[in-house]
Design an enzyme around this catalytic site. Structure first.
Site, PDB file in Angstrom:
ATOM      1  N   SER A   1       0.866  -1.190  -0.099  1.00 19.38           N
ATOM      2  CA  SER A   1      -0.160  -0.061   0.015  1.00 19.38           C
ATOM      3  C   SER A   1       0.880   1.341  -0.074  1.00 19.38           C
ATOM      4  O   SER A   1       0.301   2.368  -0.290  1.00 19.38           O
ATOM      5  CB  SER A   1      -0.852   0.029   1.078  1.00 19.38           C
ATOM      6  OG  SER A   1      -1.812  -1.175   1.197  1.00 19.38           O
TER       7      SER A   1
ATOM      8  N   LYS B   1      -8.709   3.044   6.486  1.00 18.43           N
ATOM      9  CA  LYS B   1      -7.811   4.079   6.385  1.00 18.43           C
ATOM     10  C   LYS B   1      -8.271   5.542   6.216  1.00 18.43           C
ATOM     11  O   LYS B   1      -7.803   6.416   6.772  1.00 18.43           O
ATOM     12  CB  LYS B   1      -7.306   3.598   4.658  1.00 18.43           C
ATOM     13  CG  LYS B   1      -5.928   2.662   5.090  1.00 18.43           C
ATOM     14  CD  LYS B   1      -5.799   2.219   3.635  1.00 18.43           C
ATOM     15  CE  LYS B   1      -4.674   0.802   3.723  1.00 18.43           C
ATOM     16  NZ  LYS B   1      -4.138   0.518   2.083  1.00 18.43           N
TER      17      LYS B   1
END
Length: 804
Positions: A710, A753
């Site tokens: 990520s 997130k």
């Protein structure tokens, strides 16, 4: 009186006549006609029944009874003798006495040498007790006399009945050895059928309830038949006992003696009608007739029951066979609970018990809707996986309540024996069915909701592989004929709704995973935890600690502070413990009358929970070149992390990576540097820097392992910022994987997130264009104040992020 009465009347010593009652001469029997308005003394009897034309010695101990017999004897009157239902009642009322008794005259009162009193009563006629008017100084009441229905003298059947009774009674007297021989003489010389029946009933050791039942029969012929039936049983018992005694040797050892006593006990139990194996088998056969099993199971059960019938009760195989037959009988063959198809109620129940978990709730409602329309559906095997404390197990209980089904939870954690699932074969000592069959038997329904808890923690060893045994259980195409080793016959599990729970699917075997429908139960976000605390945790803990809403208030701000500063988890278990800790301290203050703030402010939490354990993610600003804010997913939710890049002069340039990075993250850094080198001209970077500068990439909090793709675009942005000297835009965060050619790829954990970015006061977020669909699934209230940039290429990321 006859000879026996004279013997009793002349006996003033301790010596007993050896028998309880005698028959009165015909000349002394009389009929009594009392008016229903005339009071008569009532004598309650314990453990004995008085009959007409029979003289009965009775030991009198109660003061009221002593006063009664002396008063009646003094006035040469009569009394009403009736039997108590419960001998423990000392002062019985009307409901404590049998309604039918015998009017009697007192023949004589005997004062015994031990200062006890015995009274001789002569029964006269039967009566019905109508009312007890008083209990002082003794019982008195109203009665109605009764007469027997006596057959005609020319009734040959009745004459034969009386002769049969007389012969059988004499036979019993001769075989018993306990009844005085004078009784035989008396029986032979009684010509009156009524006197004969009453005399035998009063003299033989029958139960009080049997004697009372005979006394209450009006028809003398029917009374005779009932007496003959009882005498037949007594005679058979005596014959069996005599047979057993004749077979027993005088020199039997201890083991033979015990067996002999057991046989006698069995004979007595047979006569009493309780606890015999034959009765148990008959009861099983009656229950089996009501079962809904198919022909194959019915034939097997009858075969096994017949085998049990042929097995001796003292054989070691008997209890084994009995357990097997009982197991088959107790299983709910084709017995189902009716499903509740009220979808609105189902949704209300699921929403009431669990906040969030929308995907799981929708899946349950879909299953219920299809079941309602189709009427029959092979139940799916759902597997809820996710971090601890998010409500996977309790969700199963809510589903059972929603469907109106029985609920079973089977814990598979640490299971390592295949027999726990499939059962043991009957050849083993202590064999039993597997947990599946055992719990279905306990539930009493063939379509419960079974929660297979912690299916990811099943182990295998030399005893077999339980996860392989679960393959048949959890395959909708096979579990309709599930074979348990103990049961040794197929059982249908296809109507059961199996719900497996797991913390991770990595340790579950692939064939087992293939049979289950996986549903990801992700962790709760802060907003959801606050709602769960307000709706469920705080009210429950208040109740558990004996507090009311007026004694303790936790605001949303206080709950948020607890979540962010004192817990770091995906579920709400630790949050529940912290709330309980606060409630305990408040309960102590209430109990000791201490003063405290009912609405607990955020700044007071440290007095209850101590210093904060965790610090909130803080955005560090854009004051430094080469520092970029990234977004990461962890098992306890989303977090922000910082990618720091610095350049230093060197004759042999290298790439240094620190911060406890995993292999995938290291590869992302190498990939980022190679991309920058390949596109240096387009990025306005002096290529000579690559030959003179070391590149050092660090991710803070080095003690925490970090891995995953990520951070790909974050790495490129950080390095580009360091090489170009351009700072990164303020209040900006990003997440996404990058390819060698600069294409941005989507990543997971977007919901967690985004919420981490919002907590850190981030205003703009860069995501892959394909992650736009994930943003659309998040509630709009959670996205308030955030601006999203959806990109497809790394150049777009750099254009947005770097300040020119």
């Amino acid at each position: 009186m006859d000879i026996l009465l004279n013997k009793i009347l002349s006996n003033d010593s301790d010596e007993s006549t050896g028998y309880l009652s005698i028959v009165a001469d015909n000349s002394e029997s009389e009929s009594i006609n009392l008016s229903q308005d005339e009071l008569i003394p009532v004598l309650p009897l314990r453990n004995m029944v008085m009959f007409p034309n029979v003289v009965l010695p009775i030991a009198v101990s109660r003061n009221k009874s002593l006063r009664l017999i002396r008063e009646v004897y003094k006035n040469n009157g009569v009394l009403a003798a009736t039997t108590q239902k419960d001998i423990k009642v000392d002062d019985p009322g009307l409901s404590d006495l049998y309604p039918i008794g015998t009017i009697a005259r007192i023949v004589r009162i005997l004062e015994m040498p031990d200062n006890s009193t015995t009274v001789l009563l002569q029964g006269i006629t039967r009566f019905e007790l109508l009312e007890i008017t008083s209990k002082t100084p003794f019982h008195q009441g109203f009665i109605k006399t009764m007469t027997d229905q006596i057959p005609n003298e020319d009734n040959r059947v009745f004459v034969a009945l009386i002769e049969a009774i007389k012969d059988l009674a004499i036979k019993i007297i001769q075989n018993s050895g306990t009844i005085p021989p004078e009784t035989t003489f008396a029986i032979r010389n009684i010509d009156n059928p009524e006197q004969l029946i009453n005399y035998i009933t009063g003299n033989f050791a029958l139960k009080v309830t049997e004697k009372q039942r005979l006394l209450e029969i009006d028809d003398l012929e029917e009374r005779g038949y009932q007496l003959l039936e009882i005498l037949n049983k007594e005679s058979q018992l005596l014959e069996i006992k005599a047979s057993i005694q004749s077979k027993a040797r005088e020199d039997i050892d201890q083991q033979q003696r015990e067996y002999f006593l057991q046989q006698q006990m069995k004979t007595i139990q047979d006569e009493l009608g309780g606890g015999t194996s034959e009765q148990q088998i008959n009861e099983m056969r009656e229950k089996a007739a009501l079962k809904k099993w198919n022909k194959e199971v019915a034939e097997l059960f009858e075969k096994e029951l017949s085998k049990l019938e042929r097995t001796h009760p003292h054989s070691p195989d008997y209890p084994v066979q009995m357990n097997y037959v009982e197991t088959i009988l107790e299983l709910p063959w084709n017995e189902y609970t009716k499903d509740n198809f009220d979808l609105k109620r189902a949704k209300r129940t699921l929403d009431r018990d669990h906040f969030g978990l929308e995907k799981v709730k929708d899946r349950i409602l879909e299953h219920l809707a299809v079941l309602k329309l189709k009427g029959d559906l092979k139940s799916p095997i759902l597997c809820l996986y996710g971090p601890p404390g998010v409500g996977k197990t309790s969700l199963g209980k809510s589903i059972a309540e929603t469907l109106n089904r029985k609920y079973i939870r089977i814990s598979l954690g640490g299971l390592h024996d295949e027999a726990e699932i499939r059962g043991h074969r009957r050849t083993y000592i202590g064999a039993m069915p597997g947990r599946i069959i055992q719990n279905i038997k306990k539930a009493g329904s063939a379509n419960p909701v079974i929660v297979l808890d912690e299916i990811d923690k099943v182990n295998s060893d030399f005893k077999g592989d339980p996860s392989s045994a679960l393959l048949e259980v959890l395959d909708p195409e096979q579990n309709s004929t599930f074979h348990d080793n103990y049961l040794d016959i197929d059982f249908d599990l296809s109507k059961i709704l199996f719900i497996a729970t797991a913390n991770t699917i990595q340790t579950i075997s692939q064939p087992l995973l293939d049979r289950m429908e996986l549903i990801d139960v992700s962790g709760y976000i802060t907003e959801e935890k606050i709602e769960i605390a307000i709706r469920h945790l705080i009210p429950r803990q208040r109740e558990n600690h004996g507090l009311t809403k007026e004694q303790c208030i936790l605001s949303k701000e206080a709950v948020r502070a607890i979540i962010e500063s004192y817990t770091r988890e995906s579920g709400v278990r630790e949050l529940d413990r912290k709330i309980a800790k606060i409630m305990r301290q408040i309960a102590k203050k209430v109990a000791t009358n201490e003063t405290y703030e009912i609405d607990i402010p955020v700044e007071e939490l440290k007095n209850y929970l101590g210093a904060p354990l965790f610090t909130k993610d803080l955005y560090e600003g854009n004051d430094y070149i080469g520092v970029v804010t990234g977004l990461a997913w962890t098992s306890v939710g989303g977090e922000i992390l910082f990618i720091e890049t610095s350049l230093s002069k060197s004759k042999a340039p290298t790439l240094t990576l620190t911060g406890n990075l995993g292999n995938v993250m290291k590869e992302s850094a190498i990939l980022a540097l190679e991309y920058i080198k390949a596109h240096a001209t387009q990025l306005n970077i002096d290529e000579s820097l690559f030959e003179t500068m070391n590149v050092h990439v660090h991710v803070p909090e080095g003690a925490i392992p970090k891995d995953g793709p990520s951070a790909g675009i974050t790495m490129v942005t950080a390095m580009t910022s360091a090489f170009t000297g351009h700072k990164v835009k303020k209040a900006l965060a990003m997440t996404g994987e990058m390819t060698l050619r600069g294409k941005v790829l989507p990543v997971g954990g977007i919901k967690e997130k985004i919420l981490a970015a919002k907590r850190a006061n981030i205003k703009e977020v860069i995501l892959c264009h394909e992650n736009q669909k994930d943003i659309e699934e998040i509630k709009s209230s959670y996205l308030k104040g955030l601006k999203f940039h959806f990109v497809s290429d790394i150049r777009e990321v750099l254009d947005i992020a770097l300040i020119k």
